[in-house]
Design a protein around this motif. Structure first.
Motif, PDB file in Angstrom:
ATOM      1  N   GLU A 113       0.871  -1.174   0.000  1.00 25.03           N
ATOM      2  CA  GLU A 113       0.000   0.000   0.000  1.00 25.03           C
ATOM      3  C   GLU A 113       0.904   1.218   0.000  1.00 25.03           C
ATOM      4  O   GLU A 113       1.929   1.249   0.682  1.00 25.03           O
ATOM      5  N   LYS A 114       0.531   2.208  -0.787  1.00 25.44           N
ATOM      6  CA  LYS A 114       1.368   3.402  -0.940  1.00 25.44           C
ATOM      7  C   LYS A 114       0.629   4.603  -0.369  1.00 25.44           C
ATOM      8  O   LYS A 114      -0.545   4.815  -0.657  1.00 25.44           O
ATOM      9  N   VAL A 115       1.344   5.383   0.424  1.00 29.27           N
ATOM     10  CA  VAL A 115       0.817   6.624   0.980  1.00 29.27           C
ATOM     11  C   VAL A 115       1.709   7.751   0.486  1.00 29.27           C
ATOM     12  O   VAL A 115       2.932   7.690   0.630  1.00 29.27           O
ATOM     13  N   VAL A 116       1.096   8.762  -0.113  1.00 24.20           N
ATOM     14  CA  VAL A 116       1.833   9.943  -0.553  1.00 24.20           C
ATOM     15  C   VAL A 116       1.444  11.092   0.360  1.00 24.20           C
ATOM     16  O   VAL A 116       0.257  11.352   0.568  1.00 24.20           O
ATOM     17  N   LEU A 117       2.453  11.738   0.926  1.00 25.50           N
ATOM     18  CA  LEU A 117       2.222  12.855   1.843  1.00 25.50           C
ATOM     19  C   LEU A 117       2.211  14.179   1.090  1.00 25.50           C
ATOM     20  O   LEU A 117       2.689  14.270  -0.042  1.00 25.50           O
ATOM     21  N   ASP A 118       1.709  15.206   1.749  1.00 28.03           N
ATOM     22  CA  ASP A 118       1.615  16.524   1.117  1.00 28.03           C
ATOM     23  C   ASP A 118       2.978  17.151   0.838  1.00 28.03           C
ATOM     24  O   ASP A 118       3.082  18.098   0.072  1.00 28.03           O
ATOM     25  N   ASN A 119       4.043  16.607   1.423  1.00 29.95           N
ATOM     26  CA  ASN A 119       5.387  17.110   1.132  1.00 29.95           C
ATOM     27  C   ASN A 119       6.024  16.351  -0.043  1.00 29.95           C
ATOM     28  O   ASN A 119       7.188  16.563  -0.367  1.00 29.95           O
ATOM     29  N   GLY A 120       5.261  15.443  -0.665  1.00 28.87           N
ATOM     30  CA  GLY A 120       5.749  14.683  -1.808  1.00 28.87           C
ATOM     31  C   GLY A 120       6.391  13.356  -1.455  1.00 28.87           C
ATOM     32  O   GLY A 120       6.688  12.554  -2.331  1.00 28.87           O
ATOM     33  N   LYS A 121       6.618  13.106  -0.169  1.00 26.54           N
ATOM     34  CA  LYS A 121       7.248  11.855   0.259  1.00 26.54           C
ATOM     35  C   LYS A 121       6.286  10.691   0.043  1.00 26.54           C
ATOM     36  O   LYS A 121       5.104  10.786   0.316  1.00 26.54           O
ATOM     37  N   THR A 122       6.835   9.572  -0.453  1.00 30.17           N
ATOM     38  CA  THR A 122       6.055   8.360  -0.675  1.00 30.17           C
ATOM     39  C   THR A 122       6.501   7.293   0.309  1.00 30.17           C
ATOM     40  O   THR A 122       7.703   7.043   0.458  1.00 30.17           O
ATOM     41  N   LEU A 123       5.549   6.680   0.981  1.00 32.87           N
ATOM     42  CA  LEU A 123       5.808   5.633   1.972  1.00 32.87           C
ATOM     43  C   LEU A 123       5.087   4.366   1.533  1.00 32.87           C
ATOM     44  O   LEU A 123       3.980   4.432   0.991  1.00 32.87           O
ATOM     45  N   TYR A 124       5.681   3.206   1.827  1.00 37.64           N
ATOM     46  CA  TYR A 124       5.070   1.931   1.469  1.00 37.64           C
ATOM     47  C   TYR A 124       4.822   1.099   2.720  1.00 37.64           C
ATOM     48  O   TYR A 124       5.636   1.086   3.647  1.00 37.64           O
ATOM     49  N   PHE A 125       3.696   0.386   2.703  1.00 39.09           N
ATOM     50  CA  PHE A 125       3.284  -0.441   3.831  1.00 39.09           C
ATOM     51  C   PHE A 125       2.851  -1.809   3.336  1.00 39.09           C
ATOM     52  O   PHE A 125       2.385  -1.950   2.197  1.00 39.09           O
ATOM     53  N   SER A 126       3.008  -2.819   4.213  1.00 39.49           N
ATOM     54  CA  SER A 126       2.541  -4.160   3.847  1.00 39.49           C
ATOM     55  C   SER A 126       1.017  -4.157   3.819  1.00 39.49           C
ATOM     56  O   SER A 126       0.383  -3.491   4.633  1.00 39.49           O
ATOM     57  N   PRO A 127       0.416  -4.898   2.881  1.00 40.33           N
ATOM     58  CA  PRO A 127      -1.044  -4.845   2.745  1.00 40.33           C
ATOM     59  C   PRO A 127      -1.810  -5.570   3.844  1.00 40.33           C
ATOM     60  O   PRO A 127      -2.973  -5.265   4.074  1.00 40.33           O
ATOM     61  N   LYS A 128      -1.176  -6.513   4.546  1.00 39.32           N
ATOM     62  CA  LYS A 128      -1.899  -7.254   5.588  1.00 39.32           C
ATOM     63  C   LYS A 128      -1.689  -6.650   6.974  1.00 39.32           C
ATOM     64  O   LYS A 128      -2.636  -6.353   7.680  1.00 39.32           O
TER      65      LYS A 128
END
Length: 134
Positions: A113-128
């Protein structure tokens, strides 16, 4: 002056028609997280017709698949503050590590799962487990 009222009425009717075109499975999500907003449009994506995109009044978008599963949400305007639909583990991680930032987008991918923050940073998380992986 006489023409203005019929145009306003036509725009209201069009937005109401768009609201009714929203799949039943998505209505609770839209009502909870985009309260008071109208739906601007619902259309298949040009790059992938199997996906449909809902554009909200503030230009936020919700992308869903043929099974009515939400694939991504991008936030614009005030809606960017509404990230409570994210899994608790992701919200906890964001609160601890990025307390000053807001979520600008959330995307479900096959293996993460991908989360994009308002500062442009992209973070990834495990789906489970929704744990940070990158």
């Amino acid at each position: 002056k006489k023409l203005l009222f019929p145009l306003m009425l036509a725009a209201t009717v069009a937005l109401s028609a768009q609201q009714t075109m929203l799949p039943d499975e998505l209505k609770p999500f839209v009502l909870e997280y985009f309260e008071g907003q109208s739906v601007r449009s619902i259309a298949p994506r040009a790059d992938n017709p199997k996906l449909k995109e809902v554009i909200m009044e503030d230009m936020s978008s919700i992308l869903y698949d043929g099974k009515k599963n939400i694939v991504s949400v991008t936030f614009e305007g005030e809606s960017r503050a509404l990230q409570s639909f994210l899994p608790n583990a992701i919200n906890d991680y964001l609160a601890e590590n990025y307390p000053e930032n807001r979520v600008a987008g959330f995307y479900k991918e096959k293996k993460r799962e991908k989360v994009v923050l308002d500062n442009g940073k992209t973070l990834y998380f495990s789906p489970k487990e929704h744990t940070f992986i990158e």
